[in-house]
Design an enzyme around this catalytic site. Structure first.
Site, PDB file in Angstrom:
ATOM      1  N   HIS A  78       2.475  -3.352  -3.666  1.00  0.00           N
ATOM      2  CA  HIS A  78       1.079  -3.127  -4.061  1.00  0.00           C
ATOM      3  C   HIS A  78       0.234  -2.710  -2.858  1.00  0.00           C
ATOM      4  CE1 HIS A  78       1.820  -6.196  -7.544  1.00  0.00           C
ATOM      5  NE2 HIS A  78       2.516  -5.088  -7.681  1.00  0.00           N
ATOM      6  N   HIS A 237       0.724   0.182 -14.254  1.00  0.00           N
ATOM      7  CA  HIS A 237       1.189  -0.676 -13.159  1.00  0.00           C
ATOM      8  C   HIS A 237       2.555  -0.226 -12.656  1.00  0.00           C
ATOM      9  CE1 HIS A 237       1.321  -4.000 -10.414  1.00  0.00           C
ATOM     10  NE2 HIS A 237       2.602  -4.124 -10.742  1.00  0.00           N
ATOM     11  N   ASP A 241       3.441   0.612  -8.845  1.00  0.00           N
ATOM     12  CA  ASP A 241       4.634   0.115  -8.140  1.00  0.00           C
ATOM     13  C   ASP A 241       5.440   1.267  -7.552  1.00  0.00           C
ATOM     14  OD1 ASP A 241       4.408  -2.638  -8.430  1.00  0.00           O
ATOM     15  OD2 ASP A 241       5.732  -2.761 -10.163  1.00  0.00           O
ATOM     16  N   HIS A 264      12.273  -1.441  -8.950  1.00  0.00           N
ATOM     17  CA  HIS A 264      12.324  -1.350  -7.490  1.00  0.00           C
ATOM     18  C   HIS A 264      13.704  -0.946  -6.975  1.00  0.00           C
ATOM     19  CE1 HIS A 264       8.344  -2.995  -7.459  1.00  0.00           C
ATOM     20  NE2 HIS A 264       8.738  -4.105  -8.056  1.00  0.00           N
TER      21      HIS A 264
END
Length: 303
Positions: A78, A237, A241, A264
Site C-alpha cells: 500500500h 483495491h 495492490d 501478490h
C-alpha cells in the site's frame, strides 16, 4: 526533462501492523538520486536496509514481504502504491518493527503523508521501464500479463461467488493518463471475510485487522457501518495492490498490466519473468516532458 522525485521534508506516522498487531513508528525521509525506495529496520542494531525490488520479495501470503537474510518487512504494497501514484523515485522508509502500519487499509493515508512532506524534483532524469511485447504468467485459473501500452494502465478482474460481490462490479480498467490515482484508487481498502479471520489469527495473521482498517464481509453483507467508499472498491483495491507490487520493478512503468484473480505471488512471478526476458522491455528517459506518455502532478508545496 521528466526528473526523479523525492520528498521535500521528513514526515512521521504511527500505526499498527495488520498481521502482527504491533505498534509501528514509520518515518519517510528524502533520499539521493538513484537510491530507489529503501526500507530500513531502525529497531535493529545495526540497522538493516532492504531495497524495494522484485528480487527481494520473500513471502507473498496475504501481503508482499521484502527480505534481507533473516530480516523482513511485511505489507509493503500500500505504501509502495502511494509512492508509485505520486511518482516518488527515491525515499528511505524507516520502521520500528517488521511491518508497515496498515493505517486505514488503503493507500490514502500514505498519499496524505507524502503530500504533507512535499515533493522535490531532483537533478536527474526519471527512468521508466517500457514494455515492448506481451509477457504472461499463469497459475491454475489465475493470470497476470504485461502488454505494450503508450501510458500506464491497470486492468483487473476478480471472481468471487458470494452475495456481496455478485451485485457489484468485479472488473475495472484504469488508464492513469485520464484517471487520478489519488481520487479513484488510493482510498480503496483491503477486504477480508469474517469466516477467514479466525483461521488467519490462528496462523498469527490479521492480528491487527478490524473494520477500522479493512472492509469486513460476512456470508451476506458488508459489516462496516459506513459501507463502501467506491461502488467497485473491492476490485479497485486489487488495482491498488497491483500498482504497489509493480513498483518493485524499481521504476515507473510504461505499459498495461492485466490481472485475472492475480495476487501478490503471481504479480511477483510476472515481474521476475519480465526482468529475465530482456527483449520484452527497455529503460527510457524523457528529455522533453511533452513527448512522455505519462505525466505527474506538479510537485506539491509542503503543507
Amino acid at each position: 526533462m521528466i526528473r526523479q522525485r523525492t520528498l521535500k521534508n521528513i514526515i512521521r506516522a504511527t500505526g499498527v501492523g495488520l498481521h502482527s498487531g504491533e505498534k509501528v513508528y514509520l518515518t519517510l525521509k528524502p533520499a539521493p538520486v538513484d537510491t530507489g525506495i529503501v526500507f530500513r529496520r531502525t529497531d535493529l542494531d545495526p540497522i538493516v536496509e532492504i531495497r524495494a525490488l522484485a528480487g527481494n520479495v520473500g513471502e507473498t501470503t496475504m501481503s508482499t514481504t521484502l527480505v534481507n537474510g533473516d530480516v523482513k518487512v511485511d505489507t509493503v504494497e500500500h505504501l509502495l502504491s502511494a509512492m508509485a501514484g505520486l511518482g516518488i523515485d527515491n525515499a528511505y522508509v524507516e520502521l520500528s518493527a517488521s511491518e508497515v502500519p496498515i493505517m486505514d487499509g488503503s493507500a490514502g493515508p500514505f498519499v496524505f503523508l507524502i503530500q504533507s512532506a512535499g515533493l522535490q524534483e531532483q537533478e536527474a532524469p526519471k527512468k521508466f521501464i517500457r514494455i515492448l511485447r506481451e509477457v504472461t504468467v499463469v497459475e491454475g485459473d489465475k493470470r497476470a500479463t504485461f502488454v505494450p501500452f503508450d501510458g500506464f494502465k491497470v486492468s483487473f478482474e476478480i471472481d468471487f461467488d458470494h452475495p456481496v460481490f455478485r451485485n457489484r462490479t468485479q472488473s475495472a480498467s484504469v488508464d492513469f493518463s485520464s484517471t487520478s490515482f489519488v481520487k479513484e484508487v488510493s482510498r480503496a481498502r483491503t477486504f477480508g471475510f469474517m469466516r477467514d479471520i479466525e483461521f488467519l489469527r490462528s496462523q498469527n495473521l490479521a492480528l491487527g485487522g478490524s473494520v477500522e482498517n479493512a472492509i469486513v464481509v460476512d456470508e451476506y453483507r458488508v459489516l462496516n457501518e459506513d459501507g463502501l467508499r467506491y461502488e467497485d472498491e473491492f476490485v479497485k483495491h486489487k488495482i491498488l495492490d497491483a500498482i504497489g507490487d509493480l513498483y518493485l520493478l524499481g521504476n515507473s512503468l510504461i505499459g498495461e498490466f492485466k490481472g485475472f484473480k492475480s495476487g501478490h505471488a503471481l504479480n511477483n512471478r510476472l515481474l521476475r519473468t519480465l526482468i529475465e526476458q530482456t527483449d520484452a522491455w527497455e529503460m527510457v528517459t524523457f528529455e522533453d516532458a511533452k513527448l512522455a506518455p505519462i505525466s505527474y502532478m506538479r510537485p506539491v508545496a509542503a503543507v
